[in-house]
Design a protein around this motif. Structure first.
Motif, PDB file in Angstrom:
ATOM      1  N   LYS A 167       0.830  -1.208   0.000  1.00  0.00           N
ATOM      2  CA  LYS A 167       0.000   0.000   0.000  1.00  0.00           C
ATOM      3  C   LYS A 167       0.867   1.262   0.000  1.00  0.00           C
ATOM      4  CE  LYS A 167      -3.161  -2.960   0.137  1.00  0.00           C
ATOM      5  NZ  LYS A 167      -3.542  -3.501  -1.188  1.00  0.00           N
ATOM      6  N   ILE A 168       1.979   1.232   0.752  1.00  0.00           N
ATOM      7  CA  ILE A 168       2.859   2.403   0.788  1.00  0.00           C
ATOM      8  C   ILE A 168       3.538   2.590  -0.564  1.00  0.00           C
ATOM      9  CG2 ILE A 168       4.864   3.424   1.918  1.00  0.00           C
ATOM     10  CD1 ILE A 168       4.072   1.687   4.403  1.00  0.00           C
ATOM     11  N   MET A 169       4.036   1.490  -1.142  1.00  0.00           N
ATOM     12  CA  MET A 169       4.677   1.583  -2.453  1.00  0.00           C
ATOM     13  C   MET A 169       3.681   2.041  -3.515  1.00  0.00           C
ATOM     14  SD  MET A 169       7.301  -1.679  -2.586  1.00  0.00           S
ATOM     15  CE  MET A 169       8.010  -1.119  -4.150  1.00  0.00           C
ATOM     16  N   ALA A 170       2.461   1.515  -3.468  1.00  0.00           N
ATOM     17  CA  ALA A 170       1.445   1.899  -4.454  1.00  0.00           C
ATOM     18  C   ALA A 170       1.132   3.390  -4.346  1.00  0.00           C
ATOM     19  CB  ALA A 170       0.182   1.063  -4.267  1.00  0.00           C
ATOM     20  N   GLY A 171       1.056   3.911  -3.104  1.00  0.00           N
ATOM     21  CA  GLY A 171       0.806   5.333  -2.931  1.00  0.00           C
ATOM     22  C   GLY A 171       1.921   6.187  -3.513  1.00  0.00           C
ATOM     23  N   LEU A 172       3.167   5.776  -3.292  1.00  0.00           N
ATOM     24  CA  LEU A 172       4.299   6.524  -3.834  1.00  0.00           C
ATOM     25  C   LEU A 172       4.328   6.458  -5.361  1.00  0.00           C
ATOM     26  CD1 LEU A 172       6.883   5.385  -1.171  1.00  0.00           C
ATOM     27  CD2 LEU A 172       6.187   7.760  -1.565  1.00  0.00           C
ATOM     28  N   LEU A 173       4.039   5.286  -5.922  1.00  0.00           N
ATOM     29  CA  LEU A 173       3.993   5.164  -7.378  1.00  0.00           C
ATOM     30  C   LEU A 173       2.883   6.024  -7.969  1.00  0.00           C
ATOM     31  CD1 LEU A 173       4.652   1.332  -7.693  1.00  0.00           C
ATOM     32  CD2 LEU A 173       6.104   3.144  -8.640  1.00  0.00           C
ATOM     33  N   TYR A 205       0.160 -10.600   0.785  1.00  0.00           N
ATOM     34  CA  TYR A 205       1.125  -9.608   0.308  1.00  0.00           C
ATOM     35  C   TYR A 205       0.510  -8.585  -0.631  1.00  0.00           C
ATOM     36  CZ  TYR A 205       1.594 -12.894  -3.697  1.00  0.00           C
ATOM     37  OH  TYR A 205       1.367 -13.737  -4.766  1.00  0.00           O
ATOM     38  N   GLY A 206      -0.816  -8.518  -0.673  1.00  0.00           N
ATOM     39  CA  GLY A 206      -1.458  -7.519  -1.516  1.00  0.00           C
ATOM     40  C   GLY A 206      -1.018  -7.653  -2.958  1.00  0.00           C
ATOM     41  N   GLY A 207      -0.637  -6.531  -3.571  1.00  0.00           N
ATOM     42  CA  GLY A 207      -0.185  -6.528  -4.963  1.00  0.00           C
ATOM     43  C   GLY A 207       1.293  -6.205  -5.075  1.00  0.00           C
ATOM     44  N   MET A 208       2.118  -6.824  -4.212  1.00  0.00           N
ATOM     45  CA  MET A 208       3.555  -6.566  -4.311  1.00  0.00           C
ATOM     46  C   MET A 208       4.084  -6.895  -5.699  1.00  0.00           C
ATOM     47  SD  MET A 208       5.048  -5.096  -1.764  1.00  0.00           S
ATOM     48  CE  MET A 208       6.725  -5.415  -2.317  1.00  0.00           C
ATOM     49  N   ASN A 209       3.564  -7.963  -6.325  1.00  0.00           N
ATOM     50  CA  ASN A 209       4.028  -8.289  -7.679  1.00  0.00           C
ATOM     51  C   ASN A 209       3.659  -7.184  -8.670  1.00  0.00           C
ATOM     52  OD1 ASN A 209       1.297  -8.942  -7.391  1.00  0.00           O
ATOM     53  ND2 ASN A 209       1.417 -10.824  -8.579  1.00  0.00           N
ATOM     54  N   GLU A 210       2.526  -6.520  -8.451  1.00  0.00           N
ATOM     55  CA  GLU A 210       2.131  -5.406  -9.323  1.00  0.00           C
ATOM     56  C   GLU A 210       3.073  -4.219  -9.134  1.00  0.00           C
ATOM     57  OE1 GLU A 210      -1.591  -2.305 -10.022  1.00  0.00           O
ATOM     58  OE2 GLU A 210      -1.427  -3.448  -8.162  1.00  0.00           O
ATOM     59  N   SER A 211       3.287  -3.787  -7.883  1.00  0.00           N
ATOM     60  CA  SER A 211       4.094  -2.594  -7.649  1.00  0.00           C
ATOM     61  C   SER A 211       5.529  -2.786  -8.122  1.00  0.00           C
ATOM     62  CB  SER A 211       4.072  -2.233  -6.160  1.00  0.00           C
ATOM     63  OG  SER A 211       2.828  -1.674  -5.812  1.00  0.00           O
ATOM     64  N   LEU A 212       6.105  -3.953  -7.867  1.00  0.00           N
ATOM     65  CA  LEU A 212       7.482  -4.190  -8.309  1.00  0.00           C
ATOM     66  C   LEU A 212       7.577  -4.239  -9.823  1.00  0.00           C
ATOM     67  CD1 LEU A 212       8.494  -6.754  -5.572  1.00  0.00           C
ATOM     68  CD2 LEU A 212       9.577  -4.517  -5.958  1.00  0.00           C
ATOM     69  N   THR A 213       6.552  -4.785 -10.484  1.00  0.00           N
ATOM     70  CA  THR A 213       6.565  -4.813 -11.949  1.00  0.00           C
ATOM     71  C   THR A 213       6.415  -3.401 -12.513  1.00  0.00           C
ATOM     72  OG1 THR A 213       5.585  -7.029 -11.915  1.00  0.00           O
ATOM     73  CG2 THR A 213       5.517  -5.849 -13.999  1.00  0.00           C
ATOM     74  N   VAL A 214       5.559  -2.590 -11.918  1.00  0.00           N
ATOM     75  CA  VAL A 214       5.422  -1.185 -12.352  1.00  0.00           C
ATOM     76  C   VAL A 214       6.735  -0.447 -12.136  1.00  0.00           C
ATOM     77  CG1 VAL A 214       4.251   0.999 -11.866  1.00  0.00           C
ATOM     78  CG2 VAL A 214       2.930  -1.125 -11.997  1.00  0.00           C
ATOM     79  N   LEU A 215       7.390  -0.704 -11.013  1.00  0.00           N
ATOM     80  CA  LEU A 215       8.676  -0.060 -10.739  1.00  0.00           C
ATOM     81  C   LEU A 215       9.719  -0.475 -11.776  1.00  0.00           C
ATOM     82  CD1 LEU A 215       9.983   1.888  -8.760  1.00  0.00           C
ATOM     83  CD2 LEU A 215      10.544  -0.064  -7.292  1.00  0.00           C
ATOM     84  N   HIS A 216       9.672  -1.737 -12.200  1.00  0.00           N
ATOM     85  CA  HIS A 216      10.554  -2.184 -13.288  1.00  0.00           C
ATOM     86  C   HIS A 216      10.233  -1.440 -14.579  1.00  0.00           C
ATOM     87  CE1 HIS A 216      12.361  -4.745 -16.366  1.00  0.00           C
ATOM     88  NE2 HIS A 216      11.155  -4.849 -16.903  1.00  0.00           N
ATOM     89  N   ARG A 217       8.959  -1.260 -14.871  1.00  0.00           N
ATOM     90  CA  ARG A 217       8.556  -0.539 -16.085  1.00  0.00           C
ATOM     91  C   ARG A 217       9.145   0.873 -16.099  1.00  0.00           C
ATOM     92  NH1 ARG A 217       2.038  -1.428 -16.806  1.00  0.00           N
ATOM     93  NH2 ARG A 217       2.086  -2.909 -18.540  1.00  0.00           N
ATOM     94  N   ILE A 218       9.110   1.512 -14.937  1.00  0.00           N
ATOM     95  CA  ILE A 218       9.549   2.905 -14.857  1.00  0.00           C
ATOM     96  C   ILE A 218      11.065   3.012 -14.899  1.00  0.00           C
ATOM     97  CG2 ILE A 218       9.568   4.965 -13.398  1.00  0.00           C
ATOM     98  CD1 ILE A 218       6.803   4.019 -12.336  1.00  0.00           C
ATOM     99  N   THR A 219      11.744   2.148 -14.147  1.00  0.00           N
ATOM    100  CA  THR A 219      13.200   2.287 -13.976  1.00  0.00           C
ATOM    101  C   THR A 219      14.014   1.417 -14.921  1.00  0.00           C
ATOM    102  OG1 THR A 219      13.341   0.497 -12.326  1.00  0.00           O
ATOM    103  CG2 THR A 219      12.815   2.741 -11.526  1.00  0.00           C
TER     104      THR A 219
END
Length: 851
Positions: free
Chosen positions: A162-168, A214-228
């Motif tokens: 949830k914290i990572m999703a908010g920051l993204l 673990y909520g959507g940790m796989n989603e947030s990490l994949t989005v972070l990969h997309r960005i970085t």
């Protein structure tokens, strides 16, 4: 978000009320738990409360190595930080939705506060990586690796998501580069932590109920990969997978029965994102297969799913209705999945679901009030008889997702690709697209007139979705030029558009009864896209007799609408999207005692056989008829069948045929129908009913043990025997009133056999609860305050509410743990509980100690 703006309508009501909260709520309150954990000044702010509260007074931000152990550590509010993540998402999305600078300013303030906390935690040298960011220590994550259960820990990776999703969201919707820096650091900490865990141990972790959520940790990490572009984030995303569950889903197996719905739905959102990045088909196949196992076979009328947060067997809707149906978080994630699946398939069933769930569950989950401090949303949107929407939910998971849901109602209205524009939802809005605007004007769902004003000049194919209940009936035109609508899922218009062109779509709005998949006699009442809720204080199932109000297509006539309230079938109904606070009934039981047609009454009982089969039940099981010929064919077929079962005499069978021909359904068509000479006896079969004697509360429950008896309304040619059975026991002759033996929901059945051997059946559900709930209180020390948990149990009708008060408060309704500050003198807290039948416990007391 910035491409679409909502105009006034049903959805904008909920959005404006949530935007008010986003403007008013102080950021310092959201950051308080983080600052306290990092040893920073909390600026006198109190946290939101409920799940999102300060930890125990003795709690420290322990690392994995200095955690003192479950028997020693004093902890509380172990999910804290998750609500702040949702709130940050809300602020970022609100800015994207409105361009109001206050939302960007508050989002930037939250990001800066989280960055300060991350730096302060890193400066302690206590944690394994400087990217660690949480409102508690790292110990919850390391204890999960040792398979600590829910209770000692509470879903640490869920909160991290949830914290990572908010920051993204803050980075993607407001362009805040500091947010990307903070979440990238978090991503490096998360990747380092999870990839160091043995893969076999990870599978054990993810199988833990709630603790391993673990909520959507796989989603947030994949989005972070997309960005970085950093591969480590994609590798880490793959570590957040339940291997056997994912493989079973990809292979088409049903892996849902007994599973925690909202523990697994965010995984599917992540798997869609993983598919989009990796192209691995197993991710998409798993989501496609599981969708079909959820919708419609595990979905309630308003789009919600699950009972007590769990899924039941496939196709079990009517028999899976309990007290805690339809967690709002689950619908929030189903909507995300539906949006993603439409982009990959263009299958209309996904926007069909989006309309049902976003309108009825999501909009209806938000109270029609303005609040400066609470999201005023429901956790569950229950569908049991006499349910009540319990709003507020500050700090809970559904309070968090509710913050987001109600500032992005413009999602899924429009979908575009080169040269094509889809209108998927009929929500008043303005789209900025293709060097011009498109304005959608409508009162939908209050009526079915939709107008699109084109503001661009281009050759475009326009696709207008036709809801399932309007297919074959919709009308469309451009200007005054009619467009073919057909029976399809879309009206498709390809032309050279000019600015100022006007498209009009007309959707009829039938009032119809929609059966549950596993019980055709248990139905919801729906007007166009709106699920209607019967207002009634009873907590037992309401029965209706709709046969005389049915039109040829099965829809219901004879209703009135006044200020969104629908009056029909002896009840008043409100829309599921109302945000009201009345007791309501989503489902109704069909119970036509007599055979009727609209405008015609043959004067014949609608008798049932031992399997519950009846003429009317069979006639309307398919919903309705396209032509008069099909209707009369069915009437004749089921008249012959009913007479063959002994449920109609020959004279009654003839009367039913004549009445059908004389009804308004015949539309003036003259019908000649012949009965086979051997169909139907000379005399009519008996008619019987079950009568109940006892004290029946307004809730519909009997609060003292009742007795039941069988009354012969009409003996037919003569009664041979009358028998009764209770809850499936042996049939016994009726010799007088039969006392019900105990509390519970009882099914009483009776049958009468006439002198010619014909048997008729009747059944009745009788709900009995004679005892109040059992209630108790637990008090836990928090230093200068205490946490009070009030518990109540009622295994019959269920607990309706727990109330408490002290000398300085009035009676309040509260069923979650709450805190009370200690005083210099002891305090007496009184409490009582009431069940859904209306039984109330005597007032009990608990003494809170002196400070």
């Amino acid at each position: 978000m910035s491409d679409v703006r909502l105009h006034d309508g049903v959805h904008s009501r909920a959005q404006e009320q949530m935007l008010h909260l986003a403007r008013e709520y102080p950021v310092d309150r959201l950051l308080a738990v983080f600052r306290a954990n990092a040893g920073l000044d909390t600026r006198g702010a109190l946290p939101p409360g409920n799940w999102e509260d300060f930890g125990h007074g003795e709690e420290e931000p322990w690392s994995g190595s200095d955690y003192p152990g479950a028997g020693v550590a004093q902890t509380a509010s172990l999910l804290r930080g998750h609500y702040a993540g949702h709130f940050l998402s809300m602020l970022a999305i609100a800015y994207g939705s409105t361009d109001e600078l206050i939302f960007k300013d508050k989002s930037d303030e939250m990001v800066a506060g989280l960055a300060e906390v991350q730096q302060a935690l890193a400066a302690t040298g206590r944690f394994s990586h400087p990217g660690f960011l949480a409102a508690y220590g790292e110990w919850q994550f390391t204890r999960l690796e040792d398979l600590a259960p829910y209770g000692e820990i509470w879903a640490p990776w869920y909160t991290c998501h949830k914290i990572m999703a908010g920051l993204l969201d803050a980075y993607q919707h407001t362009g805040n580069k500091q947010a990307l820096d903070v979440v990238t650091r978090m991503g490096h900490w998360a990747a380092r932590s999870i990839l160091a865990v043995d893969p076999v141990q990870r599978q054990r972790m993810w199988s833990l109920y709630i603790a391993g959520e673990y909520g959507g940790m796989n989603e947030s990490l994949t989005v972070l990969h997309r960005i970085t572009g950093e591969q480590i984030f994609l590798d880490a995303a793959a570590a957040f997978e339940m291997d056997a569950w994912l493989a079973g889903a990809a292979a088409g197996h049903d892996v849902l029965d007994g599973m925690h719905a909202n523990q697994h739905l965010p995984m599917l959102v992540g798997h869609l994102t993983q598919y989009e990045v990796t192209g691995e088909r197993r991710y998409l196949d798993a989501v496609l297969n599981l969708w079909d196992q959820i919708v419609p076979g595990r979905t309630f009328a308003h789009g919600g799913t699950g009972e007590g947060e769990l899924w039941g067997p496939a196709g079990a809707v009517a028999r899976f209705i309990g007290r805690r149906n339809a967690e709002s978080c689950a619908t929030y994630n189903l909507l995300k999945i539906a949006r993603g699946l439409f982009t990959h398939t263009r299958d209309v069933k996904y926007p069909d679901y989006i309309e049902r769930a976003s309108l009825n569950h999501m909009v209806g989950s938000r109270a029609d009030v303005v609040s400066d401090h609470s999201p005023e949303v429901v956790y569950m949107y229950p569908v049991d008889p006499g349910a009540v929407r319990e709003y507020d939910n500050v700090g809970t998971c559904c309070g968090g997702t509710g913050l987001e849901s109600h500032v992005k109602h413009q999602e899924s209205i429009w979908y575009a690709e080169p040269g094509e524009l889809y209108v998927l939802q009929y929500v008043p809005s303005r789209l900025t697209w293709a060097d011009g605007d498109v304005v959608l004007q409508t009162r939908y769902p209050r009526d079915g007139e939709i107008t699109l004003t084109i503001g661009f000049t281009a050759t475009v194919t326009l696709h207008l979705r036709i809801p399932p209940w309007a297919r074959g009936r919709a009308g469309a035109r451009v200007g005054e030029e009619s467009q073919p609508a057909g029976d399809g899922e879309f009206v498709t218009i390809r032309r050279d558009w000019r600015a100022g062109d006007v498209v009009t779509l007309t959707l009829p709005m039938p009032l119809r009864l929609v059966p549950t998949p596993d019980d055709p006699a248990l139905v919801s009442l729906e007007l166009g896209p709106t699920v209607l809720l019967a207002r009634d204080d009873a907590t037992t199932t309401l029965s209706v007799a709709p046969a005389g109000a049915r039109l040829l297509d099965g829809s219901i006539t004879g209703f009135t609408v006044d200020d969104d309230l629908v009056t029909v079938l002896g009840h008043t109904f409100e829309p599921a999207w109302s945000g009201g606070d009345h007791r309501y009934h989503v489902y109704l039981r069909l119970d036509d005692a007599d055979i009727l047609f609209h405008g015609s009454d043959p004067g014949v009982p609608n008798r049932r056989d031992q399997d519950g089969w009846s003429f009317l039940g069979a006639l309307w099981a398919g919903g309705g008829y396209a032509t008069v010929g099909e209707f009369f064919g069915a009437v004749h077929q089921y008249v012959v069948q009913a007479a063959g079962k002994g449920l109609l005499s020959r004279a009654e069978a003839e009367a039913v045929l004549v009445a059908a021909s004389a009804s308004t359904l015949a539309d003036g068509v003259h019908v000649i129908a012949e009965l086979p000479p051997d169909v139907g006896a000379e005399s009519a079969a008996p008619v019987i009913r079950i009568d109940v004697t006892g004290e029946r509360a307004s809730s519909g429950w009997y609060t003292s043990l009742p007795s039941c008896s069988v009354t012969v309304v009409s003996p037919g040619p003569g009664i041979g025997s009358v028998e009764i059975t209770l809850d499936g026991a042996e049939w016994t002759p009726v010799e007088g009133p039969v006392a019900l033996p105990a509390d519970g929901r009882h099914l009483v059945r009776a049958r009468a056999t006439d002198v010619s051997g014909r048997i008729v059946h009747v059944s009745r559900e009788i709900d009995v609860d004679t005892a109040p709930p059992g209630a108790s209180a637990r008090v836990r020390s928090l230093g200068r305050s205490v946490e009070v948990t009030l518990d109540a149990v009622d295994d019959v009708s269920g607990v309706d509410r727990i109330q408490w008060r002290t000398a300085e408060t009035f009676w309040g309704v509260f069923q979650e743990p709450f805190t009370r500050a200690l005083h210099d003198d002891p305090q007496t807290l009184e409490f009582t509980a009431t069940d859904r039948a209306g039984n109330t416990t005597p007032v009990q007391t608990v003494t809170l100690p002196a400070l």
